[in-house]
Design a protein around this motif. Structure first.
Motif, PDB file in Angstrom:
ATOM      1  N   PHE A  96      24.450 -15.808 -13.330  1.00  0.00           N
ATOM      2  CA  PHE A  96      24.352 -16.803 -12.260  1.00  0.00           C
ATOM      3  C   PHE A  96      25.745 -17.305 -11.903  1.00  0.00           C
ATOM      4  CE2 PHE A  96      23.772 -21.004 -10.489  1.00  0.00           C
ATOM      5  CZ  PHE A  96      22.615 -20.901  -9.719  1.00  0.00           C
ATOM      6  N   PHE A  97      26.080 -17.232 -10.611  1.00  0.00           N
ATOM      7  CA  PHE A  97      27.420 -17.622 -10.152  1.00  0.00           C
ATOM      8  C   PHE A  97      27.253 -18.632  -9.011  1.00  0.00           C
ATOM      9  CE2 PHE A  97      27.257 -13.280 -11.596  1.00  0.00           C
ATOM     10  CZ  PHE A  97      28.291 -13.193 -12.512  1.00  0.00           C
ATOM     11  N   ASP A  98      27.768 -19.842  -9.217  1.00  0.00           N
ATOM     12  CA  ASP A  98      27.621 -20.912  -8.234  1.00  0.00           C
ATOM     13  C   ASP A  98      29.005 -21.287  -7.700  1.00  0.00           C
ATOM     14  OD1 ASP A  98      27.013 -23.139  -6.730  1.00  0.00           O
ATOM     15  OD2 ASP A  98      25.584 -23.954  -8.182  1.00  0.00           O
ATOM     16  N   LEU A  99      29.198 -21.050  -6.387  1.00  0.00           N
ATOM     17  CA  LEU A  99      30.501 -21.321  -5.763  1.00  0.00           C
ATOM     18  C   LEU A  99      30.403 -22.457  -4.747  1.00  0.00           C
ATOM     19  CD1 LEU A  99      30.496 -18.180  -6.655  1.00  0.00           C
ATOM     20  CD2 LEU A  99      32.461 -17.998  -5.134  1.00  0.00           C
ATOM     21  N   ARG A 100      29.410 -23.317  -4.884  1.00  0.00           N
ATOM     22  CA  ARG A 100      29.218 -24.360  -3.876  1.00  0.00           C
ATOM     23  C   ARG A 100      30.204 -25.516  -4.004  1.00  0.00           C
ATOM     24  NH1 ARG A 100      23.182 -25.840  -4.718  1.00  0.00           N
ATOM     25  NH2 ARG A 100      23.761 -25.221  -6.832  1.00  0.00           N
ATOM     26  N   ILE A 101      30.717 -25.755  -5.205  1.00  0.00           N
ATOM     27  CA  ILE A 101      31.683 -26.844  -5.394  1.00  0.00           C
ATOM     28  C   ILE A 101      33.086 -26.324  -5.109  1.00  0.00           C
ATOM     29  CG2 ILE A 101      32.634 -28.504  -7.035  1.00  0.00           C
ATOM     30  CD1 ILE A 101      29.973 -28.433  -8.506  1.00  0.00           C
ATOM     31  N   SER A 102      33.796 -27.013  -4.249  1.00  0.00           N
ATOM     32  CA  SER A 102      35.122 -26.568  -3.812  1.00  0.00           C
ATOM     33  C   SER A 102      36.071 -26.348  -4.989  1.00  0.00           C
ATOM     34  CB  SER A 102      35.718 -27.607  -2.853  1.00  0.00           C
ATOM     35  OG  SER A 102      37.001 -27.218  -2.424  1.00  0.00           O
ATOM     36  N   GLU A 103      36.686 -25.172  -4.998  1.00  0.00           N
ATOM     37  CA  GLU A 103      37.703 -24.783  -5.969  1.00  0.00           C
ATOM     38  C   GLU A 103      37.160 -24.688  -7.401  1.00  0.00           C
ATOM     39  OE1 GLU A 103      41.128 -27.252  -5.591  1.00  0.00           O
ATOM     40  OE2 GLU A 103      41.443 -26.746  -3.474  1.00  0.00           O
ATOM     41  N   ARG A 104      35.846 -24.527  -7.518  1.00  0.00           N
ATOM     42  CA  ARG A 104      35.247 -24.349  -8.836  1.00  0.00           C
ATOM     43  C   ARG A 104      34.215 -23.230  -8.778  1.00  0.00           C
ATOM     44  NH1 ARG A 104      34.012 -30.335 -11.508  1.00  0.00           N
ATOM     45  NH2 ARG A 104      36.127 -31.167 -11.325  1.00  0.00           N
ATOM     46  N   VAL A 105      34.033 -22.589  -9.930  1.00  0.00           N
ATOM     47  CA  VAL A 105      32.986 -21.565 -10.048  1.00  0.00           C
ATOM     48  C   VAL A 105      32.171 -21.878 -11.303  1.00  0.00           C
ATOM     49  CG1 VAL A 105      32.457 -19.125 -10.318  1.00  0.00           C
ATOM     50  CG2 VAL A 105      34.432 -19.813  -8.934  1.00  0.00           C
ATOM     51  N   TYR A 106      30.896 -22.085 -11.100  1.00  0.00           N
ATOM     52  CA  TYR A 106      30.000 -22.359 -12.234  1.00  0.00           C
ATOM     53  C   TYR A 106      29.349 -21.037 -12.655  1.00  0.00           C
ATOM     54  CZ  TYR A 106      25.915 -23.921 -14.854  1.00  0.00           C
ATOM     55  OH  TYR A 106      24.950 -24.080 -15.809  1.00  0.00           O
ATOM     56  N   LEU A 107      29.460 -20.705 -13.936  1.00  0.00           N
ATOM     57  CA  LEU A 107      28.916 -19.454 -14.464  1.00  0.00           C
ATOM     58  C   LEU A 107      27.836 -19.762 -15.494  1.00  0.00           C
ATOM     59  CD1 LEU A 107      32.306 -17.610 -15.155  1.00  0.00           C
ATOM     60  CD2 LEU A 107      30.946 -17.536 -13.067  1.00  0.00           C
ATOM     61  N   SER A 108      26.787 -18.951 -15.473  1.00  0.00           N
ATOM     62  CA  SER A 108      25.709 -19.154 -16.442  1.00  0.00           C
ATOM     63  C   SER A 108      25.069 -17.823 -16.791  1.00  0.00           C
ATOM     64  CB  SER A 108      24.645 -20.090 -15.868  1.00  0.00           C
ATOM     65  OG  SER A 108      23.532 -20.178 -16.716  1.00  0.00           O
ATOM     66  N   LYS A 109      24.533 -17.760 -18.017  1.00  0.00           N
ATOM     67  CA  LYS A 109      23.835 -16.552 -18.462  1.00  0.00           C
ATOM     68  C   LYS A 109      22.338 -16.628 -18.177  1.00  0.00           C
ATOM     69  CE  LYS A 109      27.142 -15.193 -22.011  1.00  0.00           C
ATOM     70  NZ  LYS A 109      27.339 -14.781 -23.403  1.00  0.00           N
ATOM     71  N   LYS A 110      21.905 -17.731 -17.585  1.00  0.00           N
ATOM     72  CA  LYS A 110      20.483 -17.876 -17.290  1.00  0.00           C
ATOM     73  C   LYS A 110      20.070 -16.893 -16.196  1.00  0.00           C
ATOM     74  CE  LYS A 110      20.806 -21.438 -13.682  1.00  0.00           C
ATOM     75  NZ  LYS A 110      20.429 -22.812 -13.288  1.00  0.00           N
ATOM     76  N   LYS A 111      18.805 -16.503 -16.229  1.00  0.00           N
ATOM     77  CA  LYS A 111      18.287 -15.567 -15.245  1.00  0.00           C
ATOM     78  C   LYS A 111      18.082 -16.257 -13.903  1.00  0.00           C
ATOM     79  CE  LYS A 111      17.810 -11.892 -17.857  1.00  0.00           C
ATOM     80  NZ  LYS A 111      18.518 -10.625 -17.608  1.00  0.00           N
ATOM     81  N   CYS A 112      18.182 -15.475 -12.872  1.00  0.00           N
ATOM     82  CA  CYS A 112      17.975 -16.030 -11.527  1.00  0.00           C
ATOM     83  C   CYS A 112      16.493 -16.181 -11.223  1.00  0.00           C
ATOM     84  CB  CYS A 112      18.619 -15.128 -10.491  1.00  0.00           C
ATOM     85  SG  CYS A 112      20.418 -15.085 -10.637  1.00  0.00           S
TER      86      CYS A 112
END
Length: 231
Positions: free
Chosen positions: A215-231
């Motif tokens: 899981f890759f979340d790029l909604r927050i400016s200048e940050r990338v949230y990464l997770s191993k949880k399933k989509c």
């Protein structure tokens, strides 16, 4: 060129027939002219459109007078059909109107309000047979999602790494885009700034991070949230 040839052929035949009717003024010629009709309309190479839908969009009908066929009107009607990329047509002397078409490939299958629509890459609805469930195309979800398809295509799809295949796209109003891939990974984008963020995501895909996380979340400016949880 084909259209021009068909038009000139029709004009020549019409002129010859008119000349014959003037020179040989007989009941036989007169009746032959009156009875000549368009016997059938043949639609060729339509993979997505139904013939019934197609025929409802043109004014030329089977059984109408051969001499009332309007070349220019049919051409204009075919040009106005959003479903068509190319077309050719020919009316032969036997009264057979053959129309060959090349249809647009549907870009997405849009699910909205318990209905399914095929759309092109501009988000316009294509009037195709809804039973084409075997088509392996992207599923799009979300109210008014079709309005933003062109932006999504230009900003993400045209630039995404070829190694990732998109299965589903969810348009979440005031939240962002959730894009799910065939390998069960997904990315969350904001509604805007996709051009810049697509480049960042491409770098992630080409790194070991893509293999490690789901899981890759790029909604927050200048940050990338990464997770191993399933989509």
């Amino acid at each position: 060129m084909q259209d021009a040839n068909n038009f000139f052929f029709f004009i020549i035949i019409s002129s010859i027939t008119l000349l014959l009717s003037l020179v040989v003024n007989t009941d036989f010629i007169d009746n032959a002219i009156k009875k000549k009709k368009i016997n059938q309309i043949l639609l060729i190479d339509n993979n997505y459109m139904s013939k019934d839908f197609f025929l409802s969009k043109i004014s030329t009908k089977e059984g109408q007078s051969y001499w009332l066929f309007n070349f220019f009107k049919l051409k204009k009607e075919l040009q106005s059909l959003n479903e068509l990329e190319e077309y050719e047509f020919n009316l032969d002397w036997a009264g057979n109107l053959v129309i060959s078409v090349r249809e647009k490939e549907p870009f997405m299958r849009w699910h909205i309000n318990n209905h399914v629509h095929f759309i092109d890459d501009r988000g316009k609805i294509l009037n195709y047979n809804k039973k084409l469930n075997n088509l392996k195309i992207i599923n799009l979800y979300g109210e008014n999602a079709n309005i933003h398809v062109t932006y999504l295509k230009n900003s993400f799809f045209d630039k995404k790494p070829s190694k990732i295949k998109v299965d589903d796209v969810h348009f979440l109003k005031n939240i962002g885009w959730k894009i799910i891939f065939s390998d069960e990974k997904c990315v969350f984008f904001p509604l805007k700034e996709l051009e810049k963020l697509s480049v960042i995501f491409e770098n992630i895909v080409n790194s070991s991070l893509y293999l490690e996380f789901n899981f890759f979340d790029l909604r927050i400016s200048e940050r990338v949230y990464l997770s191993k949880k399933k989509c």
